[in-house]
Write a protein that holds these residues in place. Structure first.
Motif, mmCIF file in Angstrom:
data_model
loop_
_atom_site.group_PDB
_atom_site.id
_atom_site.type_symbol
_atom_site.label_atom_id
_atom_site.label_comp_id
_atom_site.label_asym_id
_atom_site.label_seq_id
_atom_site.Cartn_x
_atom_site.Cartn_y
_atom_site.Cartn_z
ATOM 1 N N TYR A 227 0.808 -1.224 0.000
ATOM 2 C CA TYR A 227 0.000 0.000 0.000
ATOM 3 C C TYR A 227 0.839 1.273 0.000
ATOM 4 C CZ TYR A 227 -3.842 -3.173 0.925
ATOM 5 O OH TYR A 227 -4.762 -4.199 0.826
ATOM 6 N N HIS A 228 2.160 1.122 -0.149
ATOM 7 C CA HIS A 228 3.058 2.273 -0.194
ATOM 8 C C HIS A 228 2.792 3.200 0.997
ATOM 9 C CE1 HIS A 228 4.160 0.978 -4.221
ATOM 10 N NE2 HIS A 228 2.878 0.904 -4.513
ATOM 11 N N ALA A 229 2.804 2.593 2.167
ATOM 12 C CA ALA A 229 2.472 3.317 3.388
ATOM 13 C C ALA A 229 3.415 2.895 4.503
ATOM 14 C CB ALA A 229 1.030 3.016 3.799
ATOM 15 N N VAL A 230 3.411 3.665 5.561
ATOM 16 C CA VAL A 230 4.058 3.251 6.797
ATOM 17 C C VAL A 230 3.027 2.443 7.578
ATOM 18 C CG1 VAL A 230 4.937 4.068 9.032
ATOM 19 C CG2 VAL A 230 5.700 5.151 6.908
ATOM 20 N N VAL A 231 3.465 1.373 8.191
ATOM 21 C CA VAL A 231 2.594 0.544 9.023
ATOM 22 C C VAL A 231 2.993 0.706 10.481
ATOM 23 C CG1 VAL A 231 2.071 -1.852 9.676
ATOM 24 C CG2 VAL A 231 1.963 -1.157 7.278
ATOM 25 N N LEU A 232 1.995 0.941 11.324
ATOM 26 C CA LEU A 232 2.192 1.005 12.771
ATOM 27 C C LEU A 232 1.350 -0.109 13.385
ATOM 28 C CD1 LEU A 232 1.805 4.216 15.043
ATOM 29 C CD2 LEU A 232 1.643 1.856 15.828
ATOM 30 N N ALA A 233 2.018 -1.160 13.836
ATOM 31 C CA ALA A 233 1.340 -2.269 14.499
ATOM 32 C C ALA A 233 1.498 -2.067 15.999
ATOM 33 C CB ALA A 233 1.936 -3.602 14.067
ATOM 34 N N SER A 234 0.407 -1.708 16.664
ATOM 35 C CA SER A 234 0.484 -1.372 18.083
ATOM 36 C C SER A 234 0.261 -2.595 18.956
ATOM 37 C CB SER A 234 -0.558 -0.298 18.426
ATOM 38 O OG SER A 234 -1.868 -0.752 18.099
ATOM 39 N N GLY A 235 0.865 -2.561 20.145
ATOM 40 C CA GLY A 235 0.733 -3.664 21.082
ATOM 41 C C GLY A 235 1.685 -3.466 22.243
ATOM 42 N N ALA A 236 1.908 -4.504 23.018
ATOM 43 C CA ALA A 236 2.883 -4.422 24.107
ATOM 44 C C ALA A 236 4.244 -4.024 23.546
ATOM 45 C CB ALA A 236 2.965 -5.749 24.844
ATOM 46 N N THR A 237 4.563 -4.560 22.379
ATOM 47 C CA THR A 237 5.685 -4.078 21.565
ATOM 48 C C THR A 237 5.090 -3.447 20.326
ATOM 49 O OG1 THR A 237 7.302 -5.707 22.333
ATOM 50 C CG2 THR A 237 7.665 -4.754 20.162
ATOM 51 N N ASP A 238 5.453 -2.195 20.052
ATOM 52 C CA ASP A 238 4.980 -1.523 18.847
ATOM 53 C C ASP A 238 5.961 -1.764 17.708
ATOM 54 O OD1 ASP A 238 2.717 -0.277 20.089
ATOM 55 O OD2 ASP A 238 4.080 1.166 21.002
ATOM 56 N N LEU A 239 5.426 -2.002 16.528
ATOM 57 C CA LEU A 239 6.243 -2.229 15.340
ATOM 58 C C LEU A 239 5.910 -1.138 14.325
ATOM 59 C CD1 LEU A 239 6.618 -5.671 13.531
ATOM 60 C CD2 LEU A 239 6.440 -3.546 12.270
ATOM 61 N N VAL A 240 6.944 -0.482 13.810
ATOM 62 C CA VAL A 240 6.750 0.561 12.804
ATOM 63 C C VAL A 240 7.680 0.266 11.631
ATOM 64 C CG1 VAL A 240 6.852 3.039 12.300
ATOM 65 C CG2 VAL A 240 6.201 2.268 14.597
ATOM 66 N N THR A 241 7.118 0.245 10.422
ATOM 67 C CA THR A 241 7.938 -0.031 9.253
ATOM 68 C C THR A 241 7.414 0.685 8.019
ATOM 69 O OG1 THR A 241 8.860 -1.781 7.827
ATOM 70 C CG2 THR A 241 6.641 -2.135 8.695
ATOM 71 N N ASP A 242 8.332 1.028 7.135
ATOM 72 C CA ASP A 242 7.959 1.568 5.829
ATOM 73 C C ASP A 242 8.150 0.519 4.740
ATOM 74 O OD1 ASP A 242 10.714 1.402 5.749
ATOM 75 O OD2 ASP A 242 11.050 3.524 5.274
ATOM 76 N N GLY A 243 8.348 -0.720 5.157
ATOM 77 C CA GLY A 243 8.588 -1.809 4.214
ATOM 78 C C GLY A 243 10.054 -2.154 4.090
ATOM 79 N N GLU A 244 10.900 -1.267 4.561
ATOM 80 C CA GLU A 244 12.345 -1.491 4.533
ATOM 81 C C GLU A 244 12.900 -1.436 5.955
ATOM 82 O OE1 GLU A 244 13.884 -2.483 1.915
ATOM 83 O OE2 GLU A 244 12.221 -2.164 0.514
ATOM 84 N N LYS A 245 12.906 -0.256 6.530
ATOM 85 C CA LYS A 245 13.389 -0.100 7.898
ATOM 86 C C LYS A 245 12.312 -0.548 8.875
ATOM 87 C CE LYS A 245 16.149 3.273 8.808
ATOM 88 N NZ LYS A 245 16.751 4.608 9.066
ATOM 89 N N VAL A 246 12.739 -1.198 9.949
ATOM 90 C CA VAL A 246 11.811 -1.700 10.956
ATOM 91 C C VAL A 246 12.232 -1.215 12.339
ATOM 92 C CG1 VAL A 246 10.828 -3.743 12.081
ATOM 93 C CG2 VAL A 246 11.308 -3.778 9.618
ATOM 94 N N TYR A 247 11.300 -0.597 13.045
ATOM 95 C CA TYR A 247 11.512 -0.213 14.433
ATOM 96 C C TYR A 247 10.625 -1.070 15.333
ATOM 97 C CZ TYR A 247 13.877 4.135 13.014
ATOM 98 O OH TYR A 247 14.751 5.056 12.484
ATOM 99 N N MET A 248 11.196 -1.554 16.428
ATOM 100 C CA MET A 248 10.447 -2.254 17.470
ATOM 101 C C MET A 248 10.598 -1.440 18.744
ATOM 102 S SD MET A 248 9.397 -5.195 15.992
ATOM 103 C CE MET A 248 9.333 -6.579 17.103
ATOM 104 N N ILE A 249 9.483 -0.946 19.287
ATOM 105 C CA ILE A 249 9.516 -0.097 20.469
ATOM 106 C C ILE A 249 8.934 -0.863 21.641
ATOM 107 C CG2 ILE A 249 8.769 2.083 21.488
ATOM 108 C CD1 ILE A 249 8.621 1.795 17.757
ATOM 109 N N HIS A 250 9.707 -0.951 22.721
ATOM 110 C CA HIS A 250 9.319 -1.768 23.865
ATOM 111 C C HIS A 250 8.829 -0.938 25.051
ATOM 112 C CE1 HIS A 250 11.059 -4.955 21.576
ATOM 113 N NE2 HIS A 250 12.302 -4.547 21.743
ATOM 114 N N ASN A 251 8.691 0.359 24.879
ATOM 115 C CA ASN A 251 8.214 1.189 25.983
ATOM 116 C C ASN A 251 6.728 0.966 26.230
ATOM 117 O OD1 ASN A 251 10.522 3.268 24.666
ATOM 118 N ND2 ASN A 251 10.501 3.035 26.894
ATOM 119 N N GLY A 252 6.302 1.195 27.483
ATOM 120 C CA GLY A 252 4.892 1.074 27.818
ATOM 121 C C GLY A 252 4.698 0.455 29.185
#
Length: 290
Positions: free
Chosen positions: A185-210
């Motif tokens: 979809y040529h978009a950034v994806v934000l998958a929310s949860g206990a660990t948040d995942l953010v990706t543009d299809g190439e770079k991937v961030y995993m955020i563990h705060n919360g």
């Protein structure tokens, strides 16, 4: 795959994302952008206050006859499928198309698309009118992302199904799914949860705060949606989503240390967001990037 901690970097001891988060927060506070939020009545009050705490200006207009006119004046648009109505459906589609035509960044929270064909069809209609090059974030929990990506993936309610929760046991599978959706979809994806995942299809961030306390009050996912919109208004899309996950997560951690229950947690949560410093972010950020 994910080996480099956000706060680990050669030279100054901080990952570059920490500096970008500081720049984003400063820009929002200095420019006070209008953030047009078409959300739900369950969390609308909290969403407005989160936008204000970040330094932006919330506008919660949702009548179909005015949303286009308001959207063109906004720095970003936040859409939310929670508690959907006919009027809100029309407004989401009108405002979304208007924002994309005027290069205004959009985030859409795909609440409940795994439990209702009606909601899933709204998202498909929204994506069908997508303007090429539009800046877009697709937000949802892992069950909602799977509902978007797969023809048959139904869940009960709007919460993530236990078997879909992003965990160490199937992190790679979740990352692959999020990246595929982002690319499709040529978009950034934000998958929310206990660990948040953010990706543009190439770079991937995993955020563990919360904090676990965040799941004991309603609307934190909606608050993440509008905070992301506020930070997107700075022009940083991928990093704006990361910033929102980090800041909201740290706010939850600080609030949980100070509260005595869910009522005081809500107050402390908003106070922590409003008064957060760059130093607190540097000290508390937890995550990985690849």
């Amino acid at each position: 795959m994910l080996k480099k901690e956000m706060y680990m970097a050669a030279g100054d001891g901080c990952h570059p994302i920490v500096k970008i988060i500081s720049e984003i927060r400063k820009a929002v506070k200095e420019n006070a952008p209008l953030i047009h939020c078409i959300t739900n009545p369950i969390s609308i009050h909290d969403c407005a206050n989160v936008v204000l705490a970040a330094g932006a200006r919330p506008m919660m207009a949702e009548h179909p006859e005015e949303v286009a006119e308001i959207t063109v004046t906004a720095g970003a648009l936040a859409l939310n499928l929670g508690n959907i109505t006919d009027a809100r459906k029309a407004s989401i589609l009108i405002a979304g198309k208007t924002a994309m035509e005027h290069d205004i960044p959009v985030i859409v929270d795909m609440v409940g698309i795994g439990c209702s064909h009606f909601r899933k069809n709204i998202i498909r209609e929204f994506l069908d009118q997508r303007v090429k090059g539009a800046r877009l974030i697709l937000k949802g929990n892992m069950s909602e992302l799977m509902a978007l990506a797969l023809e048959h993936h139904d869940v009960s309610g709007v919460d993530v199904a236990p078997e879909d929760i992003l965990s160490k046991d199937h992190a790679e599978e979740g990352i692959r799914l999020a990246k595929d959706v982002a690319k499709k979809y040529h978009a950034v994806v934000l998958a929310s949860g206990a660990t948040d995942l953010v990706t543009d299809g190439e770079k991937v961030y995993m955020i563990h705060n919360g904090s676990e306390m965040m799941a004991k009050i309603t609307g934190t996912g909606c608050m993440l949606n509008v905070l992301t919109a506020a930070y997107m208004s700075s022009g940083f899309i991928l990093e704006g989503a990361v910033a929102a996950c980090v800041v909201l997560g740290i706010s939850g951690e600080i609030a949980s240390e100070r509260c005595s229950g869910t009522g005081s947690f809500q107050t402390e949560f908003l106070d922590a967001l409003f008064s957060m410093t760059d130093t607190q972010i540097e000290e508390k950020i937890r995550g990985q990037v690849s």
